[in-house]
Design a protein around this motif. Structure first.
Motif, mmCIF file in Angstrom:
data_model
loop_
_atom_site.group_PDB
_atom_site.id
_atom_site.type_symbol
_atom_site.label_atom_id
_atom_site.label_comp_id
_atom_site.label_asym_id
_atom_site.label_seq_id
_atom_site.Cartn_x
_atom_site.Cartn_y
_atom_site.Cartn_z
ATOM 1 N N SER A 1 0.862 -1.000 0.450
ATOM 2 C CA SER A 1 -0.133 -0.117 -0.234
ATOM 3 C C SER A 1 0.448 1.229 0.117
ATOM 4 O O SER A 1 2.261 1.480 -0.496
ATOM 5 C CB SER A 1 -0.752 0.349 1.323
ATOM 6 O OG SER A 1 0.102 0.287 2.018
ATOM 7 N N GLU A 2 0.329 2.130 -0.175
ATOM 8 C CA GLU A 2 1.061 3.698 0.635
ATOM 9 C C GLU A 2 1.920 3.393 2.123
ATOM 10 O O GLU A 2 1.234 2.484 2.560
ATOM 11 C CB GLU A 2 -0.309 4.439 0.381
ATOM 12 C CG GLU A 2 -0.406 5.145 -1.209
ATOM 13 C CD GLU A 2 0.727 5.542 -1.943
ATOM 14 O OE1 GLU A 2 1.822 6.761 -1.875
ATOM 15 O OE2 GLU A 2 -0.344 5.010 -3.199
ATOM 16 N N GLY B 1 1.935 -0.930 4.506
ATOM 17 C CA GLY B 1 3.033 0.337 3.749
ATOM 18 C C GLY B 1 4.663 -0.946 3.675
ATOM 19 O O GLY B 1 5.792 -0.078 3.445
#
Length: 238
Positions: free
Chosen positions: A212-213, A219
């Motif tokens: 993901s971001e 993350g």
């Protein structure tokens, strides 16, 4: 070009970067190319059609090597060791730093692996069955005892046939498979259809081929594995 200037180039291997050899040659780089997955025992996945993985082997359609070795935490320990050794070879002066960083991360991975096993052990054996968008969790299934069924093959470009989808719908109904999961990289329409026709629960989003971001639920690699295990536990324990 950044590749040409690099002192060392890392690839996953296991067929993931089919384009890399041509790109590397065209760049004019003389750096060593390190296959991070060296030492991993590869498994096969289905190129087209559905595939079934369990902790005790599976049924396969047309095969190619499954490149998603990072889905088994133990394999990532091999990645870390290979990366550490390559960095030391390229930069001997940094050996102490590379050794220390690798040792700390390997300890984190040991804890993560134990965490996953503890979480999966709490799920009743007869509920450890899930449907995912494409065949990216074969190593996870083999390592942790989850049965994973995927309409698409190991490549996200592989399309599920109508026959495959119908077979999976029948299997979900017959075996009362409790949940389907949508991956962050995939179109969710197929899984929405399967869930609607079978009544299976749609679990929280899982991450397979991409993070993901940085501030999202996956993350980092460790966060990705934890996110997926939480999603499986929440859907399968209900």
């Amino acid at each position: 070009m950044k590749v040409k200037a690099a002192q060392v180039v890392f690839v996953n291997g296991l067929g993931l970067e089919g384009w890399m050899d041509r790109f590397f040659k065209a760049s004019g780089s003389t750096a060593p190319m390190i296959v991070a997955s060296t030492g991993v025992k590869p498994i096969e996945g289905a190129e087209d059609g559905h595939d079934t993985h369990t902790g005790h082997g599976g049924e396969h359609a047309e095969h190619r090597l499954d490149s998603h070795a990072w889905q088994n935490v133990a394999n990532v320990k091999l990645y870390v060791a290979n990366i550490r050794d390559a960095l030391i070879q390229a930069d001997p002066g940094g050996k102490q730093t590379y050794d220390g960083n690798a040792a700390r991360y390997l300890s984190t991975l040991d804890s993560l692996d134990a965490e996953v096993r503890t979480a999966i052990a709490k799920i009743p054996v007869d509920r450890r069955r899930i449907i995912t968008t494409h065949d990216a969790l074969g190593y996870f299934a083999a390592a942790y005892g989850i049965q994973v069924i995927a309409p698409q093959g190991v490549s996200t470009e592989a399309e599920a046939s109508a026959q495959d989808v119908a077979r999976i719908i029948r299997q979900i109904r017959a075996e009362k498979i409790p949940a389907v999961f949508i991956e962050n990289i995939s179109d969710d329409r197929l899984m929405q259809r399967i869930a609607k026709e079978t009544g299976a629960r749609i679990g929280d989003k899982i991450y397979s081929d991409a993070l993901s971001e940085p501030d999202g639920p996956a993350g980092t690699y460790v966060d990705m594995i934890r996110n997926n295990v939480r999603a499986f536990s929440a859907a399968l324990m209900g």
